[in-house]
Structures are given as structure tokens and as C-alpha cells.
Design a protein around this motif. Structure first.
Motif, PDB file in Angstrom:
ATOM      1  N   PHE A  99      56.126  10.662  46.640  1.00  0.00           N
ATOM      2  CA  PHE A  99      54.682  10.781  46.560  1.00  0.00           C
ATOM      3  C   PHE A  99      54.144  10.172  45.278  1.00  0.00           C
ATOM      4  CE2 PHE A  99      55.552  13.303  50.054  1.00  0.00           C
ATOM      5  CZ  PHE A  99      54.395  13.443  50.764  1.00  0.00           C
ATOM      6  N   GLY A 119      43.253  15.487  50.551  1.00  0.00           N
ATOM      7  CA  GLY A 119      44.181  16.584  50.278  1.00  0.00           C
ATOM      8  C   GLY A 119      43.734  17.880  50.939  1.00  0.00           C
ATOM      9  N   THR A 123      45.419  13.837  54.463  1.00  0.00           N
ATOM     10  CA  THR A 123      46.481  14.630  53.844  1.00  0.00           C
ATOM     11  C   THR A 123      47.760  14.375  54.618  1.00  0.00           C
ATOM     12  OG1 THR A 123      46.920  16.845  52.900  1.00  0.00           O
ATOM     13  CG2 THR A 123      46.231  16.781  55.203  1.00  0.00           C
ATOM     14  N   ARG A 126      48.501   9.531  52.772  1.00  0.00           N
ATOM     15  CA  ARG A 126      48.118   9.925  51.426  1.00  0.00           C
ATOM     16  C   ARG A 126      47.249   8.825  50.837  1.00  0.00           C
ATOM     17  NH1 ARG A 126      51.066   7.276  47.660  1.00  0.00           N
ATOM     18  NH2 ARG A 126      50.714   8.802  46.029  1.00  0.00           N
ATOM     19  N   THR A 147      43.731  17.111  45.575  1.00  0.00           N
ATOM     20  CA  THR A 147      45.104  16.690  45.852  1.00  0.00           C
ATOM     21  C   THR A 147      46.124  17.339  44.921  1.00  0.00           C
ATOM     22  OG1 THR A 147      44.670  14.739  44.498  1.00  0.00           O
ATOM     23  CG2 THR A 147      44.492  14.460  46.885  1.00  0.00           C
TER      24      THR A 147
END
Ligand code: FAD
Length: 445
Positions: free
Chosen positions: A9, A47, A73, A116, A171
Motif C-alpha cells: 500500500f 477510504g 477503498t 486505492r 485514509t
């Protein structure tokens, strides 16, 4: 403990494409047109953090035809961190700690994109998307299947970029590999970071298997766990891991590494003393030093010592997402979005932010789940007000909040201002608060 299947991520462009999902009978065609229509404003929620799940419930109560809302998300659920140490301890199932976002999306008429954000340009109101493995496509634990999006159908095309009229960012904090490794070489390869929490939860299951295999292959071996970071989260995880490993019949030794001269440094002295005493009672050793490097079987400390470690858990070093750095938004010195009392960006009035990712310019505040949850309802109201050019409400967090540190699932320490208390009744109290909170998101069809 690196797992090659895990999404990173922290880096961009390393994801397999997964999908865009529509709920509430919205179609690809409406998506394409509504975002371009003058009369309809587009709101993007980035998010599904603690504040945004509250925003979804606000939007459900105030459904508006002139607002087209998309949630971006990666996962089909929000992991409730407050119950995660209890999951690690073996007290909760994984699904107990997950808020299934699909019913909330349906109720609010919000579209979900399983991706994302990898970049943001606040000056052109555009965000870049990165698609990757998510709960929707990789149910890599037995429990996540319960939250697979059965009522949500995938869209054929996946936009690489979206524009918005209004943006809300929730987020959270991140632990990017590059940043971790710069601080502690070897951290991403050999350590188990606690963020993203969804990944941590899945990898804890693997860690237990690894510990059991080691015990079977090396009779008499005591599994060494080092938890780096002695804030509330590191402390709760140290207790939880001790209990979880014992429950699986693994003889384990847990060491908590504290870079600060006291544990639970953000808490009053009375809490610190209680925590330390209970760590001793449970034979969890505390080492006051800074971890400088993580290896496969040990870690190095800044006092020149090394510690044997079969599993190094990284409960320190959470930071703001690096994709914010070139967003054009006003940021604090650590890269968090600067907001005013309306939870609105100080530089871009059409951008709002709450939770760990944001810093208020007008007040000092904690960066924790309680703070994020409490911001949610006002954030929702302000997004609706902003969409119709109405005045915004100031969000004033409570001066005090109840904090409870779980010490396994038979003991907890509560703190309110200068007061503290502990016992098994405190744990039962926390358990009830957490279960009630989760129940508030449960929807029956
Ligand atoms: C194990 C653990 C236990 C904790 N226990 C407590 C506790 O008991 N009490 C407490 O107050 N705090 C606790 N915390 C801290 C708490 O979890 C955080 O402060 C809280 O989660 C912050 O909420 P948030 O809404 O800012 O973000 P988060 O809850 O972290 O949510 C962020 C969301 O954004 C998504 N996301 C992340 N990056 C992107 C992106 N680039 N694009 C789109 N979506 C993205 C994530 O998948 C997630 O849905 C704990 C933390 C951990 C790790």
C-alpha cells in the motif's frame, strides 16, 4: 515476515486490476454521465475509515438526488481496530471485527470503487486510482468470504483517474515499506507491520501457523516475539499475542521494545504504572531502546544489543500517506492534511479530511480511532452543507475521552483524564462498548 502476495500500500502501480462496483441499481452509463453533469455534484469519499463509515450513515439519512457519491477503498469491509487485539488473542472471530460496508453503501446509494488512491491533484480536483487485490477478489481468510460483495456487480472499465466537485479524505495512517526501511533496514522484509490492518490480521493467522510448525520441528523451542513500539497499540498487541499463542499451545516469550523511557507515553503516570505492573505479571519483558535494524531471526537495538526474534511486530512508525506530498493541499510538517474547525482543507475549500490523515490547525488533538469516529457525523453534515453551499458546522471534539487499554481478554485499564481503573470488569465494559459499536452497523435485508 514478508508475504509476496501482500499488496504494497506504500508503492504505486503494483496492483492487479480488480474492479468498480455499483450498488443501488446504478449503471455504468449513469456513472459516466452524472460525473459530467452540471446540476449534479460529485462527492468522492477516499477510504472507508472510522469517520467515513459514519458519513455513510449520514448520507443514508439524507439521500440527495443532486449528489453523486463514490467511495474509493480497497476492501469490502472496514476493520475495527479497537477489537483487533481481541482477535489476536483468539477472543473474536475476524468477522466480529469487520464492518461490512456493502449494506451501508446500498442504504446510502453510494457507488464503491475497489481501489486505492495513488495520487491527488487538488488544483485540478482529480485523483489517480490504483487497482489491486482486495477483499472483493482475495478472500484469503476463512472469514472474509462472509463479506464478499454478492449484491454488487463489477464494471467493465476501470477509470485510472476521476475528477470531483467535493472530496473527503479518511485514509488513515500508513506504514509504507520504503519509509519503514529507511528508519529500520530490513523492516519490510522481516517485520510484520500492523498497517494496513487488514493485511496484518491475515498475516497473524500465518504467524500462528509458523509458530506451531516451529514448535513441532524444534521441540522445546520457545517462540520469540518482539513487539516494536510501546504505545497503546503495541501494548495491547503484546498482551493479545501472548494469549493467542498460548491458546494454540505455543510456548512464547513476548518482548516489548519501547523507544520512549516509559510505556504508554501518551497516558498519565497512573496508567503507565498499571500497564508496567501488568506486563510484569504476564511476564512480558520491556526493553527500553530503539530498534535500528530487523533481521530474519533477530533485531538490533541502538544500545548495541541484539534480541532473538522469530516474529518482529512493528507497532511503530505510522505516518501520513506519501501520495499527499504533491497534492497541492496544505499539509503539516509530517504530511497530514491541514484542516480548519469545519474539517475542511485550509487551502482547498472543496476538500475535507478527518481521522489520522488530518491535522487541525486550531487545536491539538489525539490521532486515534475515538477521535476519527467522533468526527464522522459532523464531517457528513458538512459535506452535505458544502454540496448545497450552506454554512458549515464547527466540529468541537470532547475535551476528555474514555480510553481503555486491553491486556488480553481478562483484564483492561481504563483512563479518563487523570483517573484510571483496572480489572476484569473494565475488560467486560470495553467488550460491551465495542460489540455495541459494531452492532450499530449491522443491517438485515
Ligand atoms: C491494532 C490496532 C489497535 C488499535 N486500537 C485502538 C483503540 O483501541 N482505540 C483507538 O482510539 N484507536 C486505536 N487504534 C488506532 C486507530 O486504529 C486509528 O487511529 C484509526 O483507525 C484511525 O481511523 P481513520 O478513520 O483515520 O483511518 P482507518 O481506520 O485506518 O481507515 C482508513 C481507511 O482508508 C482505506 N485506505 C487506506 N489507504 C487508502 C488509499 N490510498 N485509497 C483509498 N483508501 C485507502 C483503508 O483501507 C481504510 O478503509 C488502533 C490501531 C491499531 C493498528
Amino acid at each position: 515476515m514478508k508475504n509476496s502476495q501482500d499488496p504494497d500500500f506504500g508503492a504505486t502501480g503494483q496492483f492487479e486490476l480488480t474492479g468498480v462496483y455499483f450498488v443501488d441499481k446504478k449503471t455504468d452509463a449513469t456513472f459516466a454521465t452524472t460525473l459530467g453533469m452540471e446540476s449534479i455534484k460529485s462527492l468522492i469519499l477516499l477510504g472507508a475509515g472510522h469517520a467515513h463509515v459514519q458519513v455513510l450513515t449520514q448520507l443514508a439519512k439524507n439521500r440527495r438526488a443532486d449528489l453523486d457519491v463514490t467511495l474509493i477503498t480497497p476492501w469490502a469491509y472496514q476493520t475495527y481496530s479497537g477489537m483487533t487485539p481481541g482477535y489476536v488473542a483468539g477472543h473474536y472471530a475476524q468477522s466480529d471485527c469487520q464492518i461490512n460496508i456493502e449494506p451501508l453503501l446500498r442504504e446510502a446509494g453510494v457507488r464503491w470503487i475497489s481501489a486505492r488512491c495513488s495520487g491527488l491533484d487538488a488544483n485540478t480536483s482529480s485523483i489517480m486510482l490504483d487497482y489491486g487485490p482486495s477483499a472483493a477478489s482475495t478472500p484469503n481468510s476463512q472469514d472474509t468470504a462472509a463479506h464478499s460483495p454478492q449484491h454488487i456487480s463489477p464494471l467493465v472499465s476501470r477509470p485510472a483517474m476521476l475528477t470531483y466537485n467535493l472530496l473527503s479524505i479518511d485514509t488513515g495512517s500508513v506504514m509504507e515499506r520504503r519509509v519503514l526501511d529507511a528508519r529500520m533496514p530490513g523492516a519490510s522484509e522481516h517485520g510484520l507491520p500492523i498497517r494496513p490492518i487488514e493485511q496484518f490480521v491475515n498475516r497473524w493467522t500465518q504467524a500462528i501457523q509458523q509458530a506451531k510448525a516451529k514448535a513441532a520441528n524444534h521441540p522445546g523451542h520457545v517462540f520469540q516475539v518482539c513487539v516494536v513500539g510501546a504505545g497503546a497499540t503495541g501494548i495491547e498487541l503484546a498482551f493479545g499475542m501472548r494469549q493467542g499463542l498460548l491458546q494454540h499451545g505455543v510456548a512464547a516469550r513476548i518482548t516489548l521494545i519501547s523507544a520512549t523511557p516509559v510505556v504508554a507515553a501518551n497516558f498519565p503516570t497512573s496508567v503507565q504504572k498499571k500497564v508496567l505492573a501488568h506486563l510484569r505479571r504476564k511476564q512480558i519483558e520491556v526493553v527500553f531502546a530503539q530498534c535500528t535494524q530487523v533481521h530474519s531471526d533477530h533485531l538490533d537495538l541502538d544500545n548495541g544489543n541484539s534480541l532473538a526474534s522469530d516474529l518482529t511486530v512493528l507497532a511503530n512508525g505510522a505516518h501520513a500517506p506519501t501520495w499527499l506530498a504533491h497534492s497541492g493541499l496544505a499539509l503539516d510538517e509530517h504530511g497530514h492534511v491541514l484542516t480548519n474547525k469545519h474539517l475542511q482543507s485550509t487551502s482547498h475549500p472543496n476538500v475535507f479530511a478527518a481521522g489520522d490523515v488530518a491535522t487541525r490547525v486550531d487545536m491539538a488533538h489525539a490521532r486515534n480511532g475515538v477521535f476519527a469516529v467522533r468526527a464522522g457525523p459532523n464531517l457528513g453534515l458538512n459535506l452535505l452543507a458544502s454540496a448545497s453551499d450552506q454554512p458549515l458546522n464547527a466540529h468541537t471534539p470532547r475535551a476528555q475521552s474514555l480510553n481503555i487499554i486491553s491486556c488480553g481478554t481478562d483484564h483492561a485499564i481504563a483512563n479518563w483524564g487523570r483517573f484510571s481503573a483496572e480489572g476484569s470488569w473494565v475488560w467486560r465494559w470495553k467488550d460491551r462498548i465495542d460489540r455495541d459499536y459494531m452492532a450499530s452497523f449491522h443491517r438485515t435485508d
